[in-house]
Motif scaffolding. Structure first.
Motif, PDB file in Angstrom:
ATOM      1  N   GLU A   2       0.813  -1.205   0.000  1.00  0.00           N
ATOM      2  CA  GLU A   2       0.000   0.000   0.000  1.00  0.00           C
ATOM      3  C   GLU A   2       0.848   1.256   0.000  1.00  0.00           C
ATOM      4  O   GLU A   2       0.481   2.270  -0.569  1.00  0.00           O
ATOM      5  N   ARG A   6      -0.350   3.815  -2.746  1.00  0.00           N
ATOM      6  CA  ARG A   6      -1.243   4.898  -2.364  1.00  0.00           C
ATOM      7  C   ARG A   6      -0.551   6.103  -1.755  1.00  0.00           C
ATOM      8  O   ARG A   6      -1.131   7.164  -1.651  1.00  0.00           O
ATOM      9  N   SER A   7       0.648   5.936  -1.296  1.00  0.00           N
ATOM     10  CA  SER A   7       1.314   7.076  -0.671  1.00  0.00           C
ATOM     11  C   SER A   7       2.769   7.078  -1.050  1.00  0.00           C
ATOM     12  O   SER A   7       3.343   6.067  -1.379  1.00  0.00           O
ATOM     13  N   GLU A  55      -2.452  19.094  -4.098  1.00  0.00           N
ATOM     14  CA  GLU A  55      -3.848  19.494  -3.984  1.00  0.00           C
ATOM     15  C   GLU A  55      -3.897  20.678  -3.040  1.00  0.00           C
ATOM     16  O   GLU A  55      -3.375  20.617  -1.924  1.00  0.00           O
ATOM     17  N   VAL A  60       0.875  15.916  -2.290  1.00  0.00           N
ATOM     18  CA  VAL A  60       0.176  14.743  -1.771  1.00  0.00           C
ATOM     19  C   VAL A  60       0.725  13.432  -2.333  1.00  0.00           C
ATOM     20  O   VAL A  60       0.410  12.362  -1.806  1.00  0.00           O
ATOM     21  N   ALA A  61       1.510  13.480  -3.388  1.00  0.00           N
ATOM     22  CA  ALA A  61       2.050  12.243  -3.963  1.00  0.00           C
ATOM     23  C   ALA A  61       3.250  12.556  -4.832  1.00  0.00           C
ATOM     24  O   ALA A  61       3.421  13.684  -5.314  1.00  0.00           O
ATOM     25  N   HIS A  78      -2.420   5.617  -9.899  1.00  0.00           N
ATOM     26  CA  HIS A  78      -2.403   5.862  -8.460  1.00  0.00           C
ATOM     27  C   HIS A  78      -1.434   6.968  -8.059  1.00  0.00           C
ATOM     28  O   HIS A  78      -1.528   7.510  -6.961  1.00  0.00           O
ATOM     29  N   ASP A  81      -3.774  10.205  -9.023  1.00  0.00           N
ATOM     30  CA  ASP A  81      -5.154  10.214  -8.526  1.00  0.00           C
ATOM     31  C   ASP A  81      -5.365  11.058  -7.274  1.00  0.00           C
ATOM     32  O   ASP A  81      -6.421  11.664  -7.116  1.00  0.00           O
ATOM     33  N   PRO A  82      -4.392  11.142  -6.324  1.00  0.00           N
ATOM     34  CA  PRO A  82      -4.672  11.869  -5.076  1.00  0.00           C
ATOM     35  C   PRO A  82      -4.824  13.378  -5.223  1.00  0.00           C
ATOM     36  O   PRO A  82      -5.314  14.032  -4.302  1.00  0.00           O
ATOM     37  N   GLY A  83      -4.378  13.985  -6.317  1.00  0.00           N
ATOM     38  CA  GLY A  83      -4.416  15.446  -6.432  1.00  0.00           C
ATOM     39  C   GLY A  83      -4.770  15.911  -7.827  1.00  0.00           C
ATOM     40  O   GLY A  83      -4.926  15.109  -8.748  1.00  0.00           O
ATOM     41  N   GLN A 105      -7.947   3.246 -13.699  1.00  0.00           N
ATOM     42  CA  GLN A 105      -7.581   2.538 -12.476  1.00  0.00           C
ATOM     43  C   GLN A 105      -7.407   1.035 -12.706  1.00  0.00           C
ATOM     44  O   GLN A 105      -6.645   0.376 -11.986  1.00  0.00           O
TER      45      GLN A 105
END
Length: 368
Positions: A2, A6-7, A55, A60-61, A78, A81-83, A105
């Protein structure tokens, strides 16, 4: 895993420079030496970028990416996607704003378009033929924010189905022992000729990492550039690879194919393929497009696999449009690389001990 998907960790290199009270040095990029890895590094590095995503002016990524033309960057879904604010940093240190023109995705791919006058000086091409198992490859990217990093390994396996961001698997993936970490995502996995075998997207730690195969990427990326999205084929079933215990429980002469455990209500296969689990059965929902599924009740008197009762009585898929199917990985790969939504395909199944052919019109893989 993860952490990879995701991060992204804050840049180790930047943090170290701040503690030392000095600016991080700029890498000149070009290296000297006779090693084939040095040669491919020098050839590929000018095509590779670091992708920063923010963002509301907050980072954020971060990930990696590479150019397929001077203004077009490939990376992971991915990563972006976060920003909504995307910038890329070229190997020569220049920064450029970028826009996400397409993202998907289910393949974990995204395409960026550079907005400013900055262009990437070199571009990469995908391999024409799938990279064979054992071929040497390198990944170039920014693991842990350490840009312009090289990692070397081999292709460990092909045709893997790897859990993606939704409940569906990313099909036809490449497995590699090349070291992949947070920030490597979206970077190229290239052979020693400098051609892209895959797009790095995940790591399970140790010597197991994954890349979106060139075969899937070359199907998805042109449509992302043109329309912003890509529709994947959807069979609407939950499946189990037929292992010896499943074959015995279902009276099969040999373990081959995949057992239809469930069909999605009103899905493409509903009423066409026969599932093991029906609405009257106690156990729960399916995954939709292949992969292991809930296996029914835990009655100790029933045949067991993974401490659950083995489903019995469903169709066993042994071929799709003439392509033999031996496991769930092969089924998802065949759907991904050989079919499109709306296509009606012949499916060979074993039903009640007889081999028959049924036809299913494929749907579109849902977003979630």
């Amino acid at each position: 895993m993860e952490r990879t998907r995701r991060s992204v960790l804050a840049s180790v290199a930047a943090g170290t420079a701040a503690v030392a009270g000095c600016a991080a040095p700029q890498n000149s990029g070009q290296q000297t030496g006779d090693s084939p890895y040095t040669r491919v590094y020098n050839e590929v590095l000018p095509s590779v970028v670091v992708v920063h995503v923010a963002e509301n002016n907050r980072k954020v990524a971060q990930g990696s990416g590479f150019a397929i033309d001077p203004r077009t960057i490939v990376t992971n879904h991915h990563v972006v996607d976060p920003g909504s604010e995307v910038n890329v940093r070229l190997a020569d240190g220049q920064w450029a704003e970028a826009t996400v023109v397409g993202s998907d995705q289910h393949s974990d791919l995204a395409v960026l378009e550079i907005e400013s006058a900055v262009t990437v000086p070199k571009t990469l091409s995908f391999v024409d033929e799938p990279a064979p198992v054992g071929e040497e490859v390198v990944a170039i990217g920014a693991p842990f924010g350490l840009s312009e990093s090289l990692a070397q390994g081999i292709i460990s396996a092909r045709g893997r189905s790897v859990r993606g961001l939704s409940r569906f698997s990313i099909p036809a993936a490449i497995q590699t022992d090349t070291q992949v970490n947070s920030g490597s995502s979206g970077g190229p996995l290239v052979n020693l000729a400098g051609d892209v075998a895959g797009v790095v997207f995940a790591s399970q730690g140790g010597n197991v990492a994954f890349a979106v195969s060139a075969a899937l990427a070359t199907r998805v990326i042109p449509e992302l550039r043109e329309t912003g999205s890509y529709d994947h084929s959807y069979l609407g079933v939950t499946l189990l690879t037929v292992e010896p215990q499943i074959a015995d429980a279902n009276g099969l002469s040999e373990p081959r194919g995949v057992l239809v455990v469930e069909t999605v209500d009103r899905g493409p296969s509903d009423g066409i393929l026969v599932p093991s689990i029906t609405d009257s059965d106690a156990s729960g929902g399916g995954t939709g497009n292949g992969g292991d599924a809930p296996n029914g009740s835990d009655d100790d008197e029933e045949p067991q696999i993974r401490r659950r009762a083995i489903p019995t009585g469903g169709d066993v898929i042994v071929a799709i449009d003439g392509t033999p199917i031996n496991n769930t990985d092969e089924l998802t790969r065949t759907l991904a690389l050989q079919t499109r939504p709306g296509q009606t395909i012949p499916i060979t199944v074993i039903r009640d001990g007889e081999e028959i052919v049924v036809e299913v019109t494929l749907g579109e893989l849902p977003e979630e």
